[in-house]
Design a protein around this motif. Structure first.
Motif, PDB file in Angstrom:
ATOM      1  N   GLY A 294       0.805  -1.218   0.000  1.00  0.00           N
ATOM      2  CA  GLY A 294       0.000   0.000   0.000  1.00  0.00           C
ATOM      3  C   GLY A 294       0.836   1.265   0.000  1.00  0.00           C
ATOM      4  N   LEU A 295       2.168   1.111   0.038  1.00  0.00           N
ATOM      5  CA  LEU A 295       3.080   2.247   0.052  1.00  0.00           C
ATOM      6  C   LEU A 295       3.908   2.290  -1.224  1.00  0.00           C
ATOM      7  CD1 LEU A 295       4.509   1.864   3.674  1.00  0.00           C
ATOM      8  CD2 LEU A 295       2.874   3.617   2.925  1.00  0.00           C
TER       9      LEU A 295
ATOM     10  N   ILE B  70      25.748   7.566   0.054  1.00  0.00           N
ATOM     11  CA  ILE B  70      24.717   6.632   0.477  1.00  0.00           C
ATOM     12  C   ILE B  70      24.399   6.910   1.947  1.00  0.00           C
ATOM     13  CG2 ILE B  70      24.209   4.184   0.894  1.00  0.00           C
ATOM     14  CD1 ILE B  70      26.135   3.521  -1.375  1.00  0.00           C
ATOM     15  N   PRO B  71      23.123   6.932   2.345  1.00  0.00           N
ATOM     16  CA  PRO B  71      22.786   7.139   3.758  1.00  0.00           C
ATOM     17  C   PRO B  71      23.526   6.151   4.661  1.00  0.00           C
ATOM     18  CG  PRO B  71      20.809   7.303   2.420  1.00  0.00           C
ATOM     19  CD  PRO B  71      21.906   6.846   1.501  1.00  0.00           C
TER      20      PRO B  71
ATOM     21  N   GLU C 285      10.195   4.249   6.970  1.00  0.00           N
ATOM     22  CA  GLU C 285      10.003   5.703   7.129  1.00  0.00           C
ATOM     23  C   GLU C 285      10.064   6.408   5.782  1.00  0.00           C
ATOM     24  OE1 GLU C 285      13.105   6.764   9.786  1.00  0.00           O
ATOM     25  OE2 GLU C 285      12.099   5.946  11.582  1.00  0.00           O
ATOM     26  N   GLN C 286      11.023   6.001   4.940  1.00  0.00           N
ATOM     27  CA  GLN C 286      11.151   6.617   3.619  1.00  0.00           C
ATOM     28  C   GLN C 286       9.930   6.309   2.749  1.00  0.00           C
ATOM     29  OE1 GLN C 286      13.778   8.642   2.387  1.00  0.00           O
ATOM     30  NE2 GLN C 286      14.188   8.715   4.585  1.00  0.00           N
ATOM     31  N   ALA C 287       9.457   5.082   2.806  1.00  0.00           N
ATOM     32  CA  ALA C 287       8.285   4.695   2.025  1.00  0.00           C
ATOM     33  C   ALA C 287       7.058   5.489   2.463  1.00  0.00           C
ATOM     34  CB  ALA C 287       8.024   3.198   2.168  1.00  0.00           C
TER      35      ALA C 287
ATOM     36  N   LYS D 132       3.129   9.818   1.507  1.00  0.00           N
ATOM     37  CA  LYS D 132       2.411  10.992   1.998  1.00  0.00           C
ATOM     38  C   LYS D 132       2.560  12.166   1.031  1.00  0.00           C
ATOM     39  CE  LYS D 132       2.959  10.091   6.960  1.00  0.00           C
ATOM     40  NZ  LYS D 132       3.617  10.574   8.218  1.00  0.00           N
ATOM     41  N   THR D 133       3.785  12.348   0.515  1.00  0.00           N
ATOM     42  CA  THR D 133       4.074  13.506  -0.330  1.00  0.00           C
ATOM     43  C   THR D 133       3.548  13.342  -1.750  1.00  0.00           C
ATOM     44  OG1 THR D 133       6.087  13.955   0.940  1.00  0.00           O
ATOM     45  CG2 THR D 133       5.911  14.971  -1.244  1.00  0.00           C
ATOM     46  N   ARG D 134       3.815  12.183  -2.348  1.00  0.00           N
ATOM     47  CA  ARG D 134       3.516  11.998  -3.768  1.00  0.00           C
ATOM     48  C   ARG D 134       2.138  11.408  -4.041  1.00  0.00           C
ATOM     49  NH1 ARG D 134       9.277   9.619  -6.128  1.00  0.00           N
ATOM     50  NH2 ARG D 134      10.610  11.305  -5.307  1.00  0.00           N
ATOM     51  N   ARG D 135       1.644  10.585  -3.122  1.00  0.00           N
ATOM     52  CA  ARG D 135       0.343   9.938  -3.331  1.00  0.00           C
ATOM     53  C   ARG D 135      -0.496  10.012  -2.059  1.00  0.00           C
ATOM     54  NH1 ARG D 135      -0.302   6.365  -7.515  1.00  0.00           N
ATOM     55  NH2 ARG D 135      -2.472   6.405  -6.795  1.00  0.00           N
TER      56      ARG D 135
END
Length: 232
Positions: free
Chosen positions: A176-177, A194-195, A212-214, A219-222
């Motif tokens: 879902g992400l 690289i992080p 967290e990144q997903a 949240k931002t893009r979709r």
């Protein structure tokens, strides 16, 4: 049972097209799925092999005839396994989602009707219980490219097709992400590194960072996907 795609089209020469390359092409050659094309013009009844006529009520363009399309659908269904859905690729259809793709990949296959002109006589869609599916909010010249997109999305989920099937569980939409960012060598490129967490060897922290990144990307893009996820 081999997953089978049967494509009804006015341009059978467009297939396999992109489906003949990469993962889908190798899987096709290995017999992990099968492709059949049916030329809709083969069901025309006049010497000119006409399949369309002017729209009732007037207007621009032409419309594919119900009798011609129905004959092609009926011919495709003769050899189709029970439970095979018939789909019409149309911009007004239900949006194709990863969940729908998973369902289709678990079916025996799909019969895909590719439209041209202004569309197809509504009566055949109703009479033959054809589901309309859209790959996006835009219009193509015909349904062939959309059919290839749908087939590719299904084929890559079939057993033995993906090189690393475990990766399918982590890609976009699987949970879902949207998928988290990826990195590889070199460690530094054009001043970008690289992080550190990805190089720490701490698998728990890496998993947390990826989650967290997903979530942040979704949240931002979709925001529509994020709202849907939060409602569950």
């Amino acid at each position: 049972m081999t997953w089978r795609a049967t494509v009804l089209t006015l341009f059978p020469e467009m297939f396999p097209g992109t489906l003949g390359s990469s993962l889908a092409g190798k899987a096709l050659a290995d017999g992990k799925w099968a492709l059949e094309t049916i030329d809709i013009r083969d069901f025309a009844t006049d010497k000119h092999r006409s399949v369309d006529d002017t729209p009732a009520g007037g207007g621009a363009g032409m419309v594919m005839r119900a009798d011609i399309a129905a004959a092609a659908i009926d011919a495709a269904r003769v050899n189709a396994a029970p439970g095979t859905p018939t789909l019409y690729l149309s911009p007004r259809g239900t949006p194709l989602t990863q969940d729908r793709v998973r369902t289709l990949a678990q079916a025996p296959g799909a019969i895909l009707l590719c439209g041209r002109f202004e569309g197809i006589d509504q009566r055949v869609l109703d009479a033959r219980n054809v589901e309309e599916v859209s790959i996006g909010d835009y219009v193509l010249s015909g349904g062939e490219l959309a059919a290839q997109v749908l087939i590719d999305a299904c084929v890559r989920l079939l057993p033995g097709v993906a090189g690393n099937e475990g990766s399918l569980a982590e890609e976009s939409f699987a949970s879902g992400l949207l998928e988290y960012p990826h990195y590889t060598r070199p460690r530094e490129w054009e001043g970008r590194t690289i992080p550190d967490v990805l190089l720490s060897g701490d698998h728990r922290k890496i998993a947390e960072w990826r989650r967290e990144q997903a979530e942040a990307l979704t949240k931002t893009r979709r925001p529509d996907l994020w709202a849907k996820l939060k409602r569950k």
